[in-house]
Design a protein around this motif. Structure first.
Motif: not given
Length: 94
Positions: A82-94
């Protein structure tokens, strides 16, 4: 219905001295009960192969339901990292 396999009972001492013979009898389908002081300790039984996945049965099952290709398309890059920017993005929390 299959007939029950023949069963013989031997002591541990006897089993040690007759192991080859007992192994042949087990291969022929007999069951051997091994005892210590007259009480059953373990059984020698024929080895049963465990079944695995029956892929042909799975294909027949799917074809019977009109599914000819269960995985019609897999992208060429499916298993690429997976691309680095995808891996470093925070997870979305509801």
């Amino acid at each position: 219905m299959k007939p029950a396999p023949a069963t013989i009972t031997v002591s541990i001492k006897e089993a040690k001295t007759r192991l080859t013979e007992l192994g042949r009898r087990v291969e022929a389908g007999e069951r051997v009960v091994v005892t210590r002081h007259g009480k059953a300790v373990f059984d020698l039984v024929p080895h049963e192969r465990k079944g695995g996945i029956d892929f042909k049965a799975g294909q027949r099952f799917l074809r019977a339901r009109g599914i000819t290709d269960p995985v019609p398309y897999i992208a060429e890059d499916f298993d690429d990292p997976l691309p680095e920017d995808f891996l470093s993005r925070p997870l979305p929390f509801d």
